[in-house]
Design a protein around this motif. Sequence first.
Motif, PDB file in Angstrom:
ATOM      1  N   GLY A 188     -48.956 -45.747  51.696  1.00 28.59           N
ATOM      2  CA  GLY A 188     -50.340 -46.257  51.747  1.00 28.59           C
ATOM      3  C   GLY A 188     -51.270 -45.589  50.764  1.00 28.59           C
ATOM      4  O   GLY A 188     -52.275 -46.189  50.350  1.00 28.59           O
ATOM      5  N   TYR A 189     -50.986 -44.332  50.409  1.00 24.36           N
ATOM      6  CA  TYR A 189     -51.639 -43.703  49.260  1.00 24.36           C
ATOM      7  C   TYR A 189     -50.712 -42.658  48.659  1.00 24.36           C
ATOM      8  O   TYR A 189     -49.870 -42.078  49.351  1.00 24.36           O
ATOM      9  N   TYR A 190     -50.866 -42.455  47.368  1.00 21.55           N
ATOM     10  CA  TYR A 190     -50.175 -41.381  46.660  1.00 21.55           C
ATOM     11  C   TYR A 190     -51.204 -40.889  45.655  1.00 21.55           C
ATOM     12  O   TYR A 190     -51.455 -41.540  44.653  1.00 21.55           O
ATOM     13  N   ALA A 191     -51.820 -39.752  45.995  1.00 20.54           N
ATOM     14  CA  ALA A 191     -52.945 -39.251  45.201  1.00 20.54           C
ATOM     15  C   ALA A 191     -52.598 -37.900  44.595  1.00 20.54           C
ATOM     16  O   ALA A 191     -51.779 -37.150  45.134  1.00 20.54           O
ATOM     17  N   TYR A 192     -53.253 -37.594  43.483  1.00 24.62           N
ATOM     18  CA  TYR A 192     -53.073 -36.298  42.815  1.00 24.62           C
ATOM     19  C   TYR A 192     -54.450 -35.671  42.564  1.00 24.62           C
ATOM     20  O   TYR A 192     -55.482 -36.330  42.699  1.00 24.62           O
ATOM     21  N   GLY A 193     -54.442 -34.429  42.117  1.00 22.81           N
ATOM     22  CA  GLY A 193     -55.652 -33.749  41.652  1.00 22.81           C
ATOM     23  C   GLY A 193     -56.768 -33.723  42.689  1.00 22.81           C
ATOM     24  O   GLY A 193     -56.525 -33.544  43.891  1.00 22.81           O
ATOM     25  N   GLY A 194     -57.998 -33.949  42.211  1.00 20.71           N
ATOM     26  CA  GLY A 194     -59.168 -33.856  43.079  1.00 20.71           C
ATOM     27  C   GLY A 194     -59.154 -34.850  44.232  1.00 20.71           C
ATOM     28  O   GLY A 194     -59.618 -34.543  45.330  1.00 20.71           O
ATOM     29  N   VAL A 195     -58.612 -36.036  43.989  1.00 16.68           N
ATOM     30  CA  VAL A 195     -58.554 -37.044  45.069  1.00 16.68           C
ATOM     31  C   VAL A 195     -57.606 -36.554  46.168  1.00 16.68           C
ATOM     32  O   VAL A 195     -57.900 -36.690  47.362  1.00 16.68           O
ATOM     33  N   ALA A 196     -56.486 -35.960  45.759  1.00 16.20           N
ATOM     34  CA  ALA A 196     -55.543 -35.416  46.757  1.00 16.20           C
ATOM     35  C   ALA A 196     -56.219 -34.317  47.572  1.00 16.20           C
ATOM     36  O   ALA A 196     -56.021 -34.224  48.794  1.00 16.20           O
ATOM     37  N   ASP A 197     -57.026 -33.469  46.910  1.00 15.24           N
ATOM     38  CA  ASP A 197     -57.744 -32.407  47.640  1.00 15.24           C
ATOM     39  C   ASP A 197     -58.725 -33.016  48.637  1.00 15.24           C
ATOM     40  O   ASP A 197     -58.864 -32.537  49.762  1.00 15.24           O
ATOM     41  N   LYS A 198     -59.415 -34.080  48.191  1.00 15.71           N
ATOM     42  CA  LYS A 198     -60.392 -34.745  49.072  1.00 15.71           C
ATOM     43  C   LYS A 198     -59.686 -35.322  50.321  1.00 15.71           C
ATOM     44  O   LYS A 198     -60.123 -35.100  51.455  1.00 15.71           O
ATOM     45  N   LEU A 199     -58.584 -36.007  50.119  1.00 14.37           N
ATOM     46  CA  LEU A 199     -57.853 -36.588  51.250  1.00 14.37           C
ATOM     47  C   LEU A 199     -57.213 -35.493  52.099  1.00 14.37           C
ATOM     48  O   LEU A 199     -57.170 -35.579  53.324  1.00 14.37           O
ATOM     49  N   GLY A 200     -56.740 -34.448  51.422  1.00 13.05           N
ATOM     50  CA  GLY A 200     -56.086 -33.347  52.132  1.00 13.05           C
ATOM     51  C   GLY A 200     -57.029 -32.597  53.057  1.00 13.05           C
ATOM     52  O   GLY A 200     -56.606 -32.042  54.072  1.00 13.05           O
ATOM     53  N   ALA A 201     -58.315 -32.584  52.698  1.00  8.56           N
ATOM     54  CA  ALA A 201     -59.299 -31.875  53.527  1.00  8.56           C
ATOM     55  C   ALA A 201     -59.655 -32.672  54.784  1.00  8.56           C
ATOM     56  O   ALA A 201     -60.300 -32.152  55.702  1.00  8.56           O
ATOM     57  N   MET A 202     -59.251 -33.935  54.830  1.00  4.69           N
ATOM     58  CA  MET A 202     -59.568 -34.785  56.002  1.00  4.69           C
ATOM     59  C   MET A 202     -58.563 -34.555  57.132  1.00  4.69           C
ATOM     60  O   MET A 202     -57.451 -34.080  56.887  1.00  4.69           O
ATOM     61  N   SER A 203     -58.944 -34.968  58.336  1.00  8.80           N
ATOM     62  CA  SER A 203     -57.999 -34.922  59.462  1.00  8.80           C
ATOM     63  C   SER A 203     -56.985 -36.065  59.272  1.00  8.80           C
ATOM     64  O   SER A 203     -57.216 -36.990  58.480  1.00  8.80           O
ATOM     65  N   TYR A 204     -55.876 -36.003  60.023  1.00 11.56           N
ATOM     66  CA  TYR A 204     -54.887 -37.083  59.932  1.00 11.56           C
ATOM     67  C   TYR A 204     -55.538 -38.434  60.241  1.00 11.56           C
ATOM     68  O   TYR A 204     -55.279 -39.438  59.585  1.00 11.56           O
ATOM     69  N   ALA A 205     -56.412 -38.455  61.269  1.00 11.03           N
ATOM     70  CA  ALA A 205     -57.055 -39.708  61.687  1.00 11.03           C
ATOM     71  C   ALA A 205     -57.980 -40.241  60.591  1.00 11.03           C
ATOM     72  O   ALA A 205     -58.017 -41.456  60.342  1.00 11.03           O
ATOM     73  N   GLU A 206     -58.690 -39.329  59.927  1.00 15.15           N
ATOM     74  CA  GLU A 206     -59.593 -39.768  58.837  1.00 15.15           C
ATOM     75  C   GLU A 206     -58.806 -40.318  57.653  1.00 15.15           C
ATOM     76  O   GLU A 206     -59.194 -41.307  57.032  1.00 15.15           O
ATOM     77  N   ARG A 207     -57.683 -39.670  57.331  1.00 12.01           N
ATOM     78  CA  ARG A 207     -56.850 -40.155  56.218  1.00 12.01           C
ATOM     79  C   ARG A 207     -56.336 -41.570  56.534  1.00 12.01           C
ATOM     80  O   ARG A 207     -56.335 -42.452  55.680  1.00 12.01           O
ATOM     81  N   GLU A 208     -55.888 -41.730  57.781  1.00 13.64           N
ATOM     82  CA  GLU A 208     -55.361 -43.031  58.210  1.00 13.64           C
ATOM     83  C   GLU A 208     -56.442 -44.109  58.084  1.00 13.64           C
ATOM     84  O   GLU A 208     -56.196 -45.192  57.550  1.00 13.64           O
ATOM     85  N   LYS A 209     -57.657 -43.766  58.557  1.00 11.34           N
ATOM     86  CA  LYS A 209     -58.769 -44.724  58.531  1.00 11.34           C
ATOM     87  C   LYS A 209     -59.070 -45.147  57.090  1.00 11.34           C
ATOM     88  O   LYS A 209     -59.226 -46.332  56.795  1.00 11.34           O
ATOM     89  N   LEU A 210     -59.128 -44.165  56.195  1.00 14.68           N
ATOM     90  CA  LEU A 210     -59.421 -44.464  54.784  1.00 14.68           C
ATOM     91  C   LEU A 210     -58.316 -45.327  54.163  1.00 14.68           C
ATOM     92  O   LEU A 210     -58.595 -46.318  53.480  1.00 14.68           O
ATOM     93  N   ALA A 211     -57.067 -44.957  54.422  1.00 13.05           N
ATOM     94  CA  ALA A 211     -55.939 -45.711  53.834  1.00 13.05           C
ATOM     95  C   ALA A 211     -55.945 -47.151  54.330  1.00 13.05           C
ATOM     96  O   ALA A 211     -55.682 -48.084  53.557  1.00 13.05           O
TER      97      ALA A 211
END
Length: 185
Positions: A72-95
């Motif tokens: 559902g996502y494959y991110a690198y760099g700053g975007v990966a850091d942004k998604l990584g800082a989210m909770s599992y539920a927030e990542r799921e919601k965004l994806a």
Amino acid sequence: MKKIPADFSPEMSKAIQSINYASAGKIGLQFKRRFWEEDEHLYGGSSLTNMDITQIYYPPTDYFGKKGVLLGYYAYGGVADKLGAMSYAEREKLALAQGAKIHPQYPKEFESSYSINWKTVKYQEGGWVSYSANDRKTHYPTLCKPDNRIYLAGEHISYITAWQAGAIESAREVVTDIHQRVMKS
Ligand SMILES: Cc1cc2nc3c(=O)[nH]c(=O)nc-3n(C[C@H](O)[C@H](O)[C@H](O)COP(=O)(O)OP(=O)(O)OC[C@H]3O[C@@H](n4cnc5c(N)ncnc54)[C@H](O)[C@@H]3O)c2cc1C
């Protein structure tokens, strides 16, 4: 290795401390049916986007199976850091919200998700090595040489970083070096 207490040579310690690792993150989204195959005739490949999800990958296996998992996502760099800082539920919601702009079937067919932020995976703390041109000149030659009895091997000891091929090439070189050293002794 940066965190393991060790008596490496000062040169090797400095090289280990100086090298950075890249950020990377992925989410797997499980759906009740394989709508991308059934409705859209997608049998692999990816959709590249200009959203944080960066890209969606379609599985090239188990066609027309009962359920399916998309990347559902494959991110690198700053975007990966942004998604990584989210909770599992927030990542799921965004994806789900961003992916639904491409595939409106998302909300109806979604079942569950699993996401990873490589920067916070224990014993890994990053996707792959990220050398600057200067690192290659200064620290890389040190990392490639044995420090007394310690040899480093892996994708980071190669020019094919971020690929399994680099890890295999490096392993082969280190095993050859050790073999030659033993045969000389
Ligand atoms: C998101 C992502 C996507 C990728 N996609 C691809 C791809 O499509 N194709 C491709 O070829 N490559 C891909 N790669 C790269 C590939 O996975 C790596 O290059 C390869 O796995 C590196 O192998 P390695 O042996 O160097 O290290 P690793 O496979 O990372 O092995 C190192 C091992 O050491 C263990 N370890 C660490 N610290 C300790 C400790 N203190 N004690 C004991 N064990 C420890 C770790 O747990 C790990 O199992 C991808 C990597 C990532 C992160």
